[in-house]
Design an enzyme around this catalytic site. Structure first.
Site, short mmCIF file in Angstrom:
data_model
loop_
_atom_site.label_atom_id
_atom_site.label_comp_id
_atom_site.label_asym_id
_atom_site.label_seq_id
_atom_site.Cartn_x
_atom_site.Cartn_y
_atom_site.Cartn_z
N THR A 105 -9.59 5.94 15.45
CA THR A 105 -9.91 6.29 16.99
C THR A 105 -9.53 5.13 17.76
O THR A 105 -9.07 4.21 17.51
CB THR A 105 -11.67 6.45 16.96
OG1 THR A 105 -12.12 5.26 16.53
CG2 THR A 105 -11.99 7.62 16.19
N ASN A 130 0.92 -1.26 -0.05
CA ASN A 130 0.02 0.09 -0.05
C ASN A 130 1.06 1.23 -0.01
O ASN A 130 0.58 2.31 -0.89
CB ASN A 130 -0.88 0.02 1.35
CG ASN A 130 -2.17 -0.77 0.92
OD1 ASN A 130 -3.10 -0.36 0.07
ND2 ASN A 130 -2.26 -2.15 1.54
N ASP A 178 -10.30 -0.73 14.73
CA ASP A 178 -10.98 -0.76 13.48
C ASP A 178 -12.54 -0.16 13.58
O ASP A 178 -13.35 -0.60 12.84
CB ASP A 178 -10.75 -2.22 13.10
CG ASP A 178 -9.41 -2.94 12.72
OD1 ASP A 178 -8.74 -1.99 12.37
OD2 ASP A 178 -9.43 -3.80 12.91
N ARG A 198 3.04 -0.54 25.75
CA ARG A 198 2.71 0.17 24.73
C ARG A 198 2.79 1.51 24.71
O ARG A 198 3.18 2.23 23.74
CB ARG A 198 0.92 -0.22 24.59
CG ARG A 198 0.68 -0.03 22.94
CD ARG A 198 -0.97 -0.32 22.99
NE ARG A 198 -1.32 -1.91 23.24
CZ ARG A 198 -1.23 -2.72 22.47
NH1 ARG A 198 -0.53 -2.47 21.45
NH2 ARG A 198 -1.51 -4.16 22.85
N ASN A 214 -6.12 4.82 8.34
CA ASN A 214 -5.77 3.40 8.39
C ASN A 214 -6.36 2.62 7.24
O ASN A 214 -7.74 3.13 6.86
CB ASN A 214 -6.18 2.60 9.88
CG ASN A 214 -5.81 1.01 9.41
OD1 ASN A 214 -4.63 0.68 9.06
ND2 ASN A 214 -6.54 0.20 10.05
N HIS A 260 -8.01 -1.17 6.26
CA HIS A 260 -8.50 -2.53 6.78
C HIS A 260 -9.01 -3.40 5.87
O HIS A 260 -9.87 -2.88 4.80
CB HIS A 260 -9.31 -2.30 7.79
CG HIS A 260 -9.76 -3.43 8.61
ND1 HIS A 260 -8.82 -4.15 9.45
CD2 HIS A 260 -10.71 -4.37 8.47
CE1 HIS A 260 -9.26 -5.22 9.94
NE2 HIS A 260 -10.66 -5.43 9.37
N ARG A 306 0.15 -2.87 14.88
CA ARG A 306 0.39 -2.53 16.09
C ARG A 306 -0.70 -2.04 16.56
O ARG A 306 -0.96 -0.88 15.90
CB ARG A 306 1.95 -1.94 16.54
CG ARG A 306 2.94 -2.37 16.12
CD ARG A 306 3.35 -3.56 17.10
NE ARG A 306 3.29 -3.31 18.67
CZ ARG A 306 3.46 -4.23 19.38
NH1 ARG A 306 3.31 -5.46 19.06
NH2 ARG A 306 3.44 -3.88 20.62
C1 GAR Z 1 -3.14 -4.89 4.05
O1 GAR Z 1 -4.00 -5.83 3.29
C2 GAR Z 1 -3.83 -3.93 4.93
O2 GAR Z 1 -5.18 -3.73 4.68
C3 GAR Z 1 -3.72 -4.81 6.23
O3 GAR Z 1 -2.49 -5.21 6.11
C4 GAR Z 1 -1.85 -5.51 4.82
C5 GAR Z 1 -0.67 -4.86 4.55
O4 GAR Z 1 -0.12 -4.87 3.22
N1 GAR Z 1 -3.82 -4.12 7.38
C6 GAR Z 1 -4.47 -4.56 8.36
O5 GAR Z 1 -4.87 -5.69 8.40
C7 GAR Z 1 -4.70 -3.37 9.61
N2 GAR Z 1 -5.63 -3.99 10.42
P1 GAR Z 1 0.87 -4.18 2.71
O6 GAR Z 1 1.95 -4.15 3.67
O7 GAR Z 1 1.47 -5.07 1.35
O8 GAR Z 1 0.44 -2.57 2.40
#
Ligand code: GAR
Length: 219
Positions: free
Chosen positions: A143, A16, A147, A67, A109, A111, A93
């Site tokens: 927030t 991403n 999620d 944390r 974010n 998700h 995290r």
């Molecule tokens: C993505 O699918 C993103 O939506 C997910 O991790 C992956 C990262 O891929 N994020 C979560 O699950 C957050 N809760 P990437 O490192 O190739 O972008």
């Protein structure tokens, strides 16, 4: 539009991040990635950043007893780059309330599910197990509750009869790469803001009254 400063947080391969980088390079986002920060030195995306001249930093979460202390050092590293936006791109995290409040409205974010369905992990397997016909990804303000922040944008695709978790994950990821830059565009041009716990759209937009589609009728 003035160029805005993005700090991107990653934990893994950073696909991403690469999609956002491409959108910046193509002139689709009036922004500059001023730093990429990872929470461990094994994040594969870091190598790619170094090859592409993006400044990186590592704040290894394992070095901190809790944390809050991790988040304090992470925030100090973020602030050094004076970002307008803090972008979580596969940053796995959970962040403390103090950290989230500090960047409220500027922290976003992506998700891999249509929230509020399937927060947390293993979203694709859970979508298949639940038998949903549509699945996708969500970009949202962060927030304190995991999620659960106000939604900015969602991308949606049909679940196909032959899907398994891997195939579905790959299609959702490709969708994420289009969705995240587009959603960031809405933030950067001020189309939407976080306002009193909701996503407020500043400009009118038209939407269809309803959509009723069964994916099997399309195949
Ligand atoms: C993505 O699918 C993103 O939506 C997910 O991790 C992956 C990262 O891929 N994020 C979560 O699950 C957050 N809760 P990437 O490192 O190739 O972008």
């Amino acid at each position: 539009m003035t160029e805005q400063r993005l700090v991107v947080l990653i934990s893994g391969r950073g696909s991403n991040l690469r999609a956002i980088y491409q959108a910046v390079a193509d002139g689709r986002l009036p922004a500059r990635i001023v730093a990429v920060i990872a929470n461990h030195d094994k994040a594969a995306g870091l190598t790619w950043c170094q090859e592409h001249g993006l400044p990186t930093a590592i704040v290894p979460h394992r070095n901190f007893p809790d944390r809050e202390s991790f988040d304090r050092v992470l925030a100090a590293e973020i602030d050094r780059h004076r970002p307008d936006w803090i972008i979580l791109a596969g940053f796995l995290r959970q962040l403390s309330n103090g950290f989230v409040e500090r960047y409220l409205g500027r922290l976003v974010n992506i998700h891999p599910s249509l929230l509020p369905a399937f927060p947390g992990l293993h979203t694709h397997a859970r979508a298949l197990a639940a038998g949903v016909r549509w699945h996708g990804a969500t970009v949202h303000f962060v927030t304190p509750e995991l999620d659960a922040g106000p939604i900015i944008s969602q991308g949606i695709l049909p679940v196909l009869a032959e899907d398994n978790a891997e195939a579905l994950a790959a299609r959702v990821l490709a969708l994420e790469h289009r969705l995240y830059p587009q959603a960031l565009g809405y933030l950067l041009d001020g189309s939407c803001v976080l306002d009193n716990g909701r996503t407020l759209w500043r400009r009118g937009y038209s939407s269809p009254e309803w959509l009723g589609i069964n994916p099997e009728r399309l195949i």
